[in-house]
Motif scaffolding. Sequence first.
Motif, PDB file in Angstrom:
ATOM      1  N   PRO A  53       4.193 -13.158  -4.215  1.00 34.71           N
ATOM      2  CA  PRO A  53       3.455 -12.494  -5.221  1.00 34.71           C
ATOM      3  C   PRO A  53       3.655 -10.874  -5.172  1.00 34.71           C
ATOM      4  CG  PRO A  53       2.126 -13.332  -3.542  1.00 34.71           C
ATOM      5  CD  PRO A  53       3.396 -13.875  -3.268  1.00 34.71           C
ATOM      6  N   TYR A  54       3.926 -10.405  -3.990  1.00 37.92           N
ATOM      7  CA  TYR A  54       4.240  -8.840  -3.710  1.00 37.92           C
ATOM      8  C   TYR A  54       5.627  -8.713  -4.495  1.00 37.92           C
ATOM      9  CZ  TYR A  54       5.392  -4.355  -1.731  1.00 37.92           C
ATOM     10  OH  TYR A  54       5.388  -3.100  -1.441  1.00 37.92           O
ATOM     11  N   LEU A  55       6.693  -9.461  -4.421  1.00 36.11           N
ATOM     12  CA  LEU A  55       7.900  -9.337  -5.171  1.00 36.11           C
ATOM     13  C   LEU A  55       7.398  -9.316  -6.747  1.00 36.11           C
ATOM     14  CD1 LEU A  55      10.022 -11.434  -3.120  1.00 36.11           C
ATOM     15  CD2 LEU A  55      10.552  -9.313  -3.510  1.00 36.11           C
ATOM     16  N   THR A  56       6.522 -10.321  -7.202  1.00 32.70           N
ATOM     17  CA  THR A  56       6.395 -10.127  -8.680  1.00 32.70           C
ATOM     18  C   THR A  56       5.635  -8.994  -9.190  1.00 32.70           C
ATOM     19  OG1 THR A  56       5.977 -12.644  -8.232  1.00 32.70           O
ATOM     20  CG2 THR A  56       5.237 -11.585 -10.425  1.00 32.70           C
ATOM     21  N   LEU A  57       4.826  -8.534  -8.407  1.00 35.39           N
ATOM     22  CA  LEU A  57       4.029  -7.126  -8.605  1.00 35.39           C
ATOM     23  C   LEU A  57       5.000  -6.253  -8.692  1.00 35.39           C
ATOM     24  CD1 LEU A  57       0.707  -7.986  -6.574  1.00 35.39           C
ATOM     25  CD2 LEU A  57       1.098  -8.409  -9.088  1.00 35.39           C
ATOM     26  N   ARG A  58       5.824  -5.903  -7.456  1.00 36.86           N
ATOM     27  CA  ARG A  58       6.557  -4.747  -7.347  1.00 36.86           C
ATOM     28  C   ARG A  58       7.827  -4.733  -8.336  1.00 36.86           C
ATOM     29  NH1 ARG A  58       2.441  -3.564  -6.659  1.00 36.86           N
ATOM     30  NH2 ARG A  58       1.535  -2.842  -4.648  1.00 36.86           N
ATOM     31  N   ALA A  59       8.593  -5.978  -8.724  1.00 35.07           N
ATOM     32  CA  ALA A  59       9.615  -6.235  -9.639  1.00 35.07           C
ATOM     33  C   ALA A  59       9.056  -5.671 -11.027  1.00 35.07           C
ATOM     34  CB  ALA A  59      10.110  -7.462  -9.684  1.00 35.07           C
ATOM     35  N   CYS A  60       7.805  -6.196 -11.405  1.00 30.76           N
ATOM     36  CA  CYS A  60       7.200  -5.659 -12.636  1.00 30.76           C
ATOM     37  C   CYS A  60       7.112  -4.341 -12.743  1.00 30.76           C
ATOM     38  CB  CYS A  60       5.817  -6.190 -12.916  1.00 30.76           C
ATOM     39  SG  CYS A  60       5.022  -5.698 -14.360  1.00 30.76           S
ATOM     40  N   ALA A  61       6.565  -3.640 -11.512  1.00 30.60           N
ATOM     41  CA  ALA A  61       6.590  -1.995 -11.591  1.00 30.60           C
ATOM     42  C   ALA A  61       7.949  -1.367 -11.518  1.00 30.60           C
ATOM     43  CB  ALA A  61       5.922  -1.385 -10.636  1.00 30.60           C
ATOM     44  N   ALA A  62       9.115  -2.081 -10.889  1.00 25.48           N
ATOM     45  CA  ALA A  62      10.347  -1.515 -10.904  1.00 25.48           C
ATOM     46  C   ALA A  62      11.296  -1.695 -12.068  1.00 25.48           C
ATOM     47  CB  ALA A  62      11.265  -2.549  -9.778  1.00 25.48           C
ATOM     48  N   VAL A  63      10.638  -2.390 -13.058  1.00 28.18           N
ATOM     49  CA  VAL A  63      11.442  -2.175 -14.436  1.00 28.18           C
ATOM     50  C   VAL A  63      10.520  -1.315 -15.262  1.00 28.18           C
ATOM     51  CG1 VAL A  63      12.752  -4.514 -13.992  1.00 28.18           C
ATOM     52  CG2 VAL A  63      10.404  -4.522 -15.089  1.00 28.18           C
ATOM     53  N   LEU A 284      10.551  -2.325  -3.513  1.00 27.85           N
ATOM     54  CA  LEU A 284      11.385  -3.640  -3.323  1.00 27.85           C
ATOM     55  C   LEU A 284      12.276  -3.207  -2.236  1.00 27.85           C
ATOM     56  CD1 LEU A 284      12.171  -4.765  -6.891  1.00 27.85           C
ATOM     57  CD2 LEU A 284      10.454  -5.837  -5.234  1.00 27.85           C
ATOM     58  N   ARG A 285      13.225  -1.854  -2.050  1.00 28.17           N
ATOM     59  CA  ARG A 285      13.921  -1.530  -1.122  1.00 28.17           C
ATOM     60  C   ARG A 285      13.346  -1.541   0.122  1.00 28.17           C
ATOM     61  NH1 ARG A 285      14.779   2.404  -5.035  1.00 28.17           N
ATOM     62  NH2 ARG A 285      16.767   1.901  -6.157  1.00 28.17           N
ATOM     63  N   ARG A 286      11.855  -1.123   0.413  1.00 26.64           N
ATOM     64  CA  ARG A 286      11.143  -1.077   1.643  1.00 26.64           C
ATOM     65  C   ARG A 286      11.006  -2.583   2.045  1.00 26.64           C
ATOM     66  NH1 ARG A 286       7.455   2.023  -0.534  1.00 26.64           N
ATOM     67  NH2 ARG A 286       8.247   4.132  -0.233  1.00 26.64           N
ATOM     68  N   LEU A 287      10.674  -3.428   0.932  1.00 29.09           N
ATOM     69  CA  LEU A 287      10.413  -4.678   1.201  1.00 29.09           C
ATOM     70  C   LEU A 287      11.577  -5.463   1.994  1.00 29.09           C
ATOM     71  CD1 LEU A 287       8.238  -6.985   1.274  1.00 29.09           C
ATOM     72  CD2 LEU A 287       9.539  -7.972  -0.449  1.00 29.09           C
ATOM     73  N   CYS A 288      12.658  -5.205   1.384  1.00 33.32           N
ATOM     74  CA  CYS A 288      14.206  -5.831   1.675  1.00 33.32           C
ATOM     75  C   CYS A 288      14.311  -5.515   3.118  1.00 33.32           C
ATOM     76  CB  CYS A 288      14.950  -5.492   0.864  1.00 33.32           C
ATOM     77  SG  CYS A 288      16.688  -5.918   1.394  1.00 33.32           S
ATOM     78  N   GLY A 289      14.083  -4.323   3.762  1.00 36.47           N
ATOM     79  CA  GLY A 289      14.452  -3.928   4.822  1.00 36.47           C
ATOM     80  C   GLY A 289      13.502  -4.229   5.602  1.00 36.47           C
ATOM     81  N   TRP A 290      12.258  -4.556   5.563  1.00 33.99           N
ATOM     82  CA  TRP A 290      11.368  -5.138   6.431  1.00 33.99           C
ATOM     83  C   TRP A 290      11.613  -6.735   6.727  1.00 33.99           C
ATOM     84  CZ3 TRP A 290       7.015  -8.706   5.520  1.00 33.99           C
ATOM     85  CH2 TRP A 290       6.431  -9.053   6.677  1.00 33.99           C
ATOM     86  N   LEU A 291      12.031  -7.367   5.511  1.00 29.50           N
ATOM     87  CA  LEU A 291      12.098  -8.851   5.427  1.00 29.50           C
ATOM     88  C   LEU A 291      13.438  -9.048   6.517  1.00 29.50           C
ATOM     89  CD1 LEU A 291      11.769  -9.872   2.020  1.00 29.50           C
ATOM     90  CD2 LEU A 291      10.279 -10.332   3.785  1.00 29.50           C
ATOM     91  N   ALA A 292      14.417  -8.137   6.387  1.00 30.19           N
ATOM     92  CA  ALA A 292      15.761  -8.243   7.217  1.00 30.19           C
ATOM     93  C   ALA A 292      15.406  -8.406   9.007  1.00 30.19           C
ATOM     94  CB  ALA A 292      16.634  -7.179   7.071  1.00 30.19           C
ATOM     95  N   VAL A 293      14.219  -7.905   9.303  1.00 31.94           N
ATOM     96  CA  VAL A 293      13.785  -7.428  10.689  1.00 31.94           C
ATOM     97  C   VAL A 293      12.427  -7.974  10.946  1.00 31.94           C
ATOM     98  CG1 VAL A 293      15.196  -5.209  10.727  1.00 31.94           C
ATOM     99  CG2 VAL A 293      12.804  -5.198  10.333  1.00 31.94           C
ATOM    100  N   ARG A 294      11.848  -8.624  10.103  1.00 33.56           N
ATOM    101  CA  ARG A 294      10.573  -9.362  10.240  1.00 33.56           C
ATOM    102  C   ARG A 294      10.710 -10.189  11.646  1.00 33.56           C
ATOM    103  NH1 ARG A 294       9.677 -14.673   7.635  1.00 33.56           N
ATOM    104  NH2 ARG A 294      12.068 -15.220   6.878  1.00 33.56           N
TER     105      ARG A 294
END
Length: 296
Positions: A53-63, A284-294
């Motif tokens: 859901p975070y991806l959905t919300l932030r992808a909406c804002a990103a566009v 979305l960039r921040r989330l990607c960085g965190w998901l790589a090292v979670r």
Amino acid sequence: MTLDPTALPADLAAAAAEVEAYLATWLDRRPLPENLRSAIAHVLLGGGKRVRPYLTLRACAAVGGDAKRAMAAAAAMEMVHTFSLVHDDLPAMDDAPLRRGRPTLHVRDSEAMALLAGDALLSLAFELLADRIDSGELSGSLCGELAAATNDMIAGQVYDTLPDFPPDTPPMARLETIHRNKTGALIRCACRMGAICGDASADSLASITAYAEAVGLMFQVVDDLLDVTQTTEQLGKVADRDADHGKLTYPALIGLEASRAEINRQAQTALDALAPLGPPGDPLRRLCGWLAVRTR
Ligand code: IPE
Ligand code: IPE
Ligand code: MG
Ligand code: MG
Ligand code: MG
């Protein structure tokens, strides 16, 4: 702006709480047998990182969209994801006793309830999209995205659990097919539904899709890695199970170091894909960085 690639996005907890409140309200207003309601609440409310859901919300804002417009899609996404977990944990599948730090539903209640609560979560997601999205056109396109991705996820679970690849399929091709479907498909859908709610241009939707495909594959490589490197307490699900279950995973096939390299490669692909979106893509960039090292 510099991004700390290891930081948990500061707004993830707040977004998760908002999604959870929305889900709880939706569940409250839907007539259901009380034991089914309790089963759904057990698996859906409390626990869970709420990444989709975070991806959905932030992808909406990103566009360039208003994230509020994506809330119903975000909630529907989490319901389908939760359905996939409940059935993934069943004795006939991964036979897992613990999920999100709690007993799995077939352990707490019964296998029948786990099957039925999973079924209900799936159909409730579509009921929510049909009910909560004003525009029939938007609702139709979100339902189409979610239905197709759910079928890809199910195909992935079949590749994972009942593999029937042509005998000459190389192991890495099998593994990538499993991961892109069982996990990548819903992550791709989460991002695309957000972008669609934000009225993304064709170019922005393509950027978001490319990001999502890389993050989706990366997410499952990390999940494989955590299975062998983390404890049950840390994960909230039983660690070190994949090998015993004969699962085809990145660490089993290429080892820990090469798995980490693959994670970094997918993270870089995801970040490259977001470049055209500029600063609105930062969450979305921040989330990607965190998901790589979670580590959970
Ligand atoms: C677990 O997903 C299942 C996979 C697709 C790997 P998550 O790691 O997102 O699980 P929750 O939602 O946080 O519990
Ligand atoms: C999860 O794969 C895929 C889906 C739930 C669709 P795993 O079986 O590796 O997920 P965990 O490790 O049980 O969360
Ligand atoms: Mg599984
Ligand atoms: Mg599993
Ligand atoms: Mg796993």
